[in-house]
Design a protein around this motif. Structure first.
Motif, PDB file in Angstrom:
ATOM      1  N   LEU A 782     -15.590  14.676  -9.154  1.00  0.00           N
ATOM      2  CA  LEU A 782     -14.602  14.756 -10.229  1.00  0.00           C
ATOM      3  C   LEU A 782     -14.071  16.182 -10.381  1.00  0.00           C
ATOM      4  O   LEU A 782     -12.887  16.391 -10.671  1.00  0.00           O
ATOM      5  CB  LEU A 782     -15.215  14.267 -11.547  1.00  0.00           C
ATOM      6  N   GLU A 783     -14.946  17.156 -10.206  1.00  0.00           N
ATOM      7  CA  GLU A 783     -14.491  18.551 -10.246  1.00  0.00           C
ATOM      8  C   GLU A 783     -13.467  18.809  -9.147  1.00  0.00           C
ATOM      9  O   GLU A 783     -12.428  19.446  -9.359  1.00  0.00           O
ATOM     10  CB  GLU A 783     -15.691  19.482 -10.073  1.00  0.00           C
ATOM     11  N   SER A 784     -13.732  18.277  -7.954  1.00  0.00           N
ATOM     12  CA  SER A 784     -12.798  18.439  -6.850  1.00  0.00           C
ATOM     13  C   SER A 784     -11.479  17.745  -7.137  1.00  0.00           C
ATOM     14  O   SER A 784     -10.396  18.282  -6.861  1.00  0.00           O
ATOM     15  CB  SER A 784     -13.420  17.860  -5.568  1.00  0.00           C
ATOM     16  N   VAL A 785     -11.547  16.536  -7.724  1.00  0.00           N
ATOM     17  CA  VAL A 785     -10.321  15.792  -8.041  1.00  0.00           C
ATOM     18  C   VAL A 785      -9.465  16.565  -9.032  1.00  0.00           C
ATOM     19  O   VAL A 785      -8.235  16.672  -8.859  1.00  0.00           O
ATOM     20  CB  VAL A 785     -10.670  14.395  -8.594  1.00  0.00           C
ATOM     21  N   VAL A 786     -10.077  17.123 -10.063  1.00  0.00           N
ATOM     22  CA  VAL A 786      -9.274  17.806 -11.080  1.00  0.00           C
ATOM     23  C   VAL A 786      -8.664  19.092 -10.524  1.00  0.00           C
ATOM     24  O   VAL A 786      -7.532  19.461 -10.871  1.00  0.00           O
ATOM     25  CB  VAL A 786     -10.119  18.074 -12.341  1.00  0.00           C
ATOM     26  N   ILE A 787      -9.367  19.788  -9.609  1.00  0.00           N
ATOM     27  CA  ILE A 787      -8.795  20.976  -8.981  1.00  0.00           C
ATOM     28  C   ILE A 787      -7.611  20.576  -8.097  1.00  0.00           C
ATOM     29  O   ILE A 787      -6.558  21.232  -8.095  1.00  0.00           O
ATOM     30  CB  ILE A 787      -9.869  21.723  -8.156  1.00  0.00           C
ATOM     31  N   ALA A 788      -7.776  19.481  -7.334  1.00  0.00           N
ATOM     32  CA  ALA A 788      -6.689  19.016  -6.471  1.00  0.00           C
ATOM     33  C   ALA A 788      -5.483  18.581  -7.298  1.00  0.00           C
ATOM     34  O   ALA A 788      -4.335  18.884  -6.958  1.00  0.00           O
ATOM     35  CB  ALA A 788      -7.169  17.866  -5.596  1.00  0.00           C
ATOM     36  N   LEU A 789      -5.721  17.873  -8.408  1.00  0.00           N
ATOM     37  CA  LEU A 789      -4.619  17.441  -9.263  1.00  0.00           C
ATOM     38  C   LEU A 789      -3.946  18.632  -9.934  1.00  0.00           C
ATOM     39  O   LEU A 789      -2.724  18.625 -10.145  1.00  0.00           O
ATOM     40  CB  LEU A 789      -5.123  16.454 -10.321  1.00  0.00           C
ATOM     41  N   PHE A 790      -4.719  19.649 -10.265  1.00  0.00           N
ATOM     42  CA  PHE A 790      -4.146  20.879 -10.829  1.00  0.00           C
ATOM     43  C   PHE A 790      -3.182  21.508  -9.830  1.00  0.00           C
ATOM     44  O   PHE A 790      -2.040  21.848 -10.163  1.00  0.00           O
ATOM     45  CB  PHE A 790      -5.281  21.846 -11.189  1.00  0.00           C
ATOM     46  N   GLY A 791      -3.629  21.664  -8.579  1.00  0.00           N
ATOM     47  CA  GLY A 791      -2.748  22.222  -7.551  1.00  0.00           C
ATOM     48  C   GLY A 791      -1.538  21.349  -7.300  1.00  0.00           C
ATOM     49  O   GLY A 791      -0.416  21.838  -7.120  1.00  0.00           O
TER      50      GLY A 791
END
Length: 859
Positions: A782-791
């Motif tokens: 989930l941390e990875s998903v939110v970073i990817a969605l932020f970018g």
């Protein structure tokens, strides 16, 4: 040496953490090196071909081969020389032999199933006569040379590609008519065939069928006698013939051939290097993140080194040496991978028709040097800021835990600077959108793109706090405590989250910007077609070949058509009333073209331009030279007479379709041009009788089925073709941008992997108080998903801003409709979430396997 040993130990101790950064360097350098090797190999291939193909001296018609000389292809007949010239050249002292040669690219060759034998890569179909001179670059692979009008020789690559055998029948479509011949043999290239389809006839047949006469050649090939140099022979031949012909040495012919392909090769080379540069830029963020996290994790270690006597400069140099070692390792592997990439590109080109042999593989000494220097310099520059921070670590840091709060705060100065850059970039984009001059607007657009990109990179940590909280509320909260932990982990270090998201942002911003421009192009063209095109059907060749007379006659005899419109482009020098001369391509068309294409006029009526000794001009030309309705212009038709034509209409240059075209009537052009100089139709238009559109469409396609080089399209087909062409171009660009996105994904993987190492003790404590392995893995994903969605959110927003500004600027050139491709934008945004999931698989798996007691004991 102690600094070097320390650096080596650190690299070996953290080789797993360095690996993904090395892969980023490897990929970027491989793309650069592969591009250089590929284009150098193509240059070598063409150089060999041009050097072997030309005689010592070549005599051709005056102006043949000039960039602005397209009269041969336009008329369907190449410019020709009298056959008697061969004997005159042969009599020149120093000439060993002179041969008359015939070559034409205005032909189409089809097999017995009516399938076009031409290349699909844009390379021409060439028909000529077989002479002993062909043996310089060719050799008979099977059968024999053509011996009469019923035989044809085919190049071996074309024969193999299309399954042709000796005895098979081929039909050649030329301006003089269609004729058939059976394959008598195949000829193989001694060097690589760049993709052209070539057929040879005996000399008499080639002259009659391709040039329309037995006393003509397209060039004379001259071989020098022993001891006579090319320059000397050229001088003697020129003196004997006078200045009526073009005489060139083998070197000059080869240089001209290189120049013909240089533009294409340069565009390919610099476009690919541009995408490699984007990948390098994205790789910088990965390397910065890697070294920043490694420095933070080694704070106590660096503090101990400082406590036992290491100076700031030694610590700084130690980190930079690690960067050099990483750069050298990644670059060396990248250069090797680049050679493999070049070979792969050559195989791909061969698969689509452009034959490139690995025997011509060219690796210049500059290629590994460029790759190595580029990789090392970029890596060192990216590691410089973390190295400086490492040098500032005090000896007291040995008493503190790694990673101080100061490491995790985005500085206020950084935030202010980012805001200023972003605001300046936004102002430049607005200025570009409102610009009334394309040149000025382009500069503002470029400035705006650069400033907003840098601004978003700088302001990323400041934006990370707010954007991640919003994304967390929308996406992560549904996962309960695990989702909140993932959100807090992403917020823990805004600088790291901002840099990781920025790497993904760059690639997706370019994707979004190009998607907006591409969609707007299709929408604008479709709107313009709906408004202006009145013809039901358009007939043309995708490769730009003229429409042969026999195909033209067949089209005009097709059932169900109300009218058929000729559209020919004639070259002329136009003298304005103020005495200025300009070379123009006048469209000579039938009067029905005024209804087939509804061009807007600012003065007069367009149908009047097709009357006797009349023409139209564009309003830009009229304004520039003070031309008014009713003025008379002097028009010198190339290859014909000079006419005085009355300006009967002035068209608006705002139109997109046929933008900038000037018109005159077919009958006017035929009055001042001899029949042999009259160009063939470049395009033809047709209108169906009322209520017979479907039947006329079927009949027209059936009528022209014998001529597969031409496409018959109605308006729906034409719009679909335009959409497909733009889509194919965008897919190629997206494919090249995929390299940058892959590097960005590696950045997410590396950030998570190093973050897991950094939080080893914390993870152990969470596991000890009840967090399951499944929950732990979900938290990291989930941390990875939110970073990817932020970018993705930053990139897509930025890209749509760029694309909108570009469309407003391109509205000056006719791109008047703005269309945001929401399905593409949403698909990319959702796809980014999956990218985040995939990027987290390995770090989450490793975290889940972590031993709880060892993790708690970790320092």
């Amino acid at each position: 040496m102690s600094v070097l040993r320390t650096s080596l130990r650190n690299v070996l101790a953290h080789k797993g953490r360095m690996a993904l950064s090395a892969v980023a360097v490897l990929l970027s350098v491989a793309f650069v090196s592969g591009t250089l090797v590929f284009t150098d190999t193509m240059n070598t291939t063409f150089d060999k071909l041009f050097a072997l193909d030309a005689s010592d001296v070549t005599v051709s018609p005056k102006g043949a081969g000039d960039e602005d000389d397209d009269s041969g292809p336009a008329t369907g007949r190449p410019e020709a020389l009298p056959a008697a010239l061969v004997e005159r050249v042969a009599a020149v002292p120093g000439v060993e032999a002179a041969r008359g040669e015939v070559a034409s690219t205005s032909v189409t060759v089809v097999d017995s199933r009516n399938k076009n034998m031409g290349s699909t890569t844009g390379a021409p179909t060439i028909a000529g006569n077989w002479t002993p001179g062909e043996l310089r670059s060719m050799e008979i692979a099977s059968g024999h040379a053509p011996r009469g009008p019923t035989e044809v020789l085919v190049d071996a690559d074309t024969a193999e590609k299309h399954g042709l055998k000796i005895g098979d029948e081929l039909r050649t479509i030329a301006v003089t008519g269609d004729f058939t011949a059976r394959i008598s043999g195949t000829a193989a290239f001694k060097v690589t065939n760049p993709g052209a389809a070539i057929v040879w006839f005996d000399t008499a047949t080639a002259q009659q069928r391709l040039l329309g006469g037995k006393d003509l050649f397209t060039r004379v090939a001259v071989d020098a006698a022993d001891g006579v140099g090319q320059e000397r022979l050229k001088k003697d031949v020129t003196a004997a013939l006078g200045g009526d012909y073009q005489v060139r040495t083998q070197t000059e012919v080869a240089d001209a051939g290189r120049q013909d392909v240089a533009g294409f090769l340069d565009v390919m080379k610099y476009a690919m290097l541009g995408f490699a540069g984007i990948a390098l830029l994205v790789g910088v963020f990965l390397i910065v993140n890697t070294f920043s996290m490694l420095v933070a994790q080694r704070t106590r270690e660096i503090g101990l080194l400082r406590a036992i006597g290491s100076s700031r400069s030694q610590v700084n140099r130690s980190v930079l040496v690690e960067a050099v070692l990483l750069g050298v390792f990644g670059s060396v592997l990248g250069v090797g991978a680049g050679v493999g990439l070049a070979i792969g590109l050559m195989e791909l080109m061969s698969a689509v028709g452009m034959e490139l042999s690995t025997s011509d593989l060219t690796i210049r000494w500059t290629t590994p040097v460029v790759g190595l220097v580029l990789g090392v310099v970029v890596t060192v520059i990216a590691a410089y800021a973390p190295a400086r921070r490492a040098g500032k670590v005090s000896p007291m840091a040995a008493l503190r835990d790694a990673g101080t709060p100061a490491d995790r705060r985005a500085g206020r100065v950084r935030g202010v600077l980012g805001l200023l850059l972003t605001a300046g970039g936004a102002a430049a984009l607005v200025g570009a959108a409102r610009s009334t001059e394309a040149a000025d607007g382009s500069l503002l657009l470029g400035l705006g793109v650069v400033l907003t990109l840098i601004g978003f990179v700088v302001i990323g940590p400041l934006l990370a706090g707010g954007v991640v909280r919003v994304l967390g509320a929308l996406v992560l909260r549904v996962f309960g405590p695990v989702g909140r932990l993932a959100e807090r982990n992403a917020l823990r270090n805004p600088r790291r989250t901002g840099a990781t998201g920025a790497a993904l942002m760059i690639g997706l911003a370019l994707v979004a910007g190009l998607a907006v421009v591409g969609s707007s192009m299709v929408a604008s063209a479709t709107d313009e077609l709906d408004r202006t095109v009145g013809a039901d059907f358009i007939v043309m060749s995708p490769t730009g070949q003229p429409i042969m007379p026999q195909a033209e006659r067949a089209m005009k005899q097709s059932d169900g058509l109300d009218h058929v419109t000729d559209y020919r482009i004639v070259d002329a020098v136009v003298t304005s009333p103020d005495g200025k001369k300009e070379t123009e391509g006048l469209v000579a068309a039938d009067p029905t073209y005024a209804s087939d294409l509804r061009r807007e006029t600012v003065a007069g009526e367009l149908p009047a331009a097709y009357g006797k000794d009349a023409m139209s001009v564009g309003d830009a030309y009229a304004n520039r030279h003070g031309v008014k309705l009713g003025d008379t212009l002097t028009v010198a038709f190339k290859g014909g007479q000079t006419a005085r034509l009355k300006v009967a209409a002035i068209t608006s240059d705002e139109d997109t379709v046929d933008r900038g075209a000037w018109y005159t009537g077919i009958t006017t052009a035929e009055t001042y041009l001899p029949a042999e100089k009259m160009p063939q139709n470049a395009i033809m238009f047709a209108k169906a009788r009322d209520g017979q559109e479907a039947a006329a469409y079927s009949a027209l396609k059936k009528t022209l089925a014998a001529y597969p080089q031409y496409d018959v399209r109605d308006q729906t087909d034409y719009k679909k073709q335009l959409e497909d062409q733009v889509g194919q171009l965008l897919n190629i660009v997206y494919g090249l941008l995929a390299l940058a996105i892959i590097v960005a994904v590696l950045g997410v993987v590396n950030t998570l992997a190093l973050s897991v190492v950094e939080r080893t003790r914390e993870i152990g404590l969470m596991r000890a108080i009840g967090l399951s392995r499944r929950q732990l893995r979900r938290m990291i994903r989930l941390e990875s998903v939110v970073i990817a969605l932020f970018g993705a959110l930053l990139g897509l927003g930025l890209g749509m801003g760029w694309g909108t500004a570009a469309q407003k600027l391109l509205a000056l050139e006719g791109l008047k409709v703005l269309e945001i491709p929401w399905p593409t934008i949403l698909a990319v945004f959702v796809g980014s979430a999956f990218v985040g999931l995939i990027a987290a698989l390995v770090p989450a798996f490793r975290a889940g396997r972590m031993n709880v007691l060892n993790a708690i004991a970790s320092e």
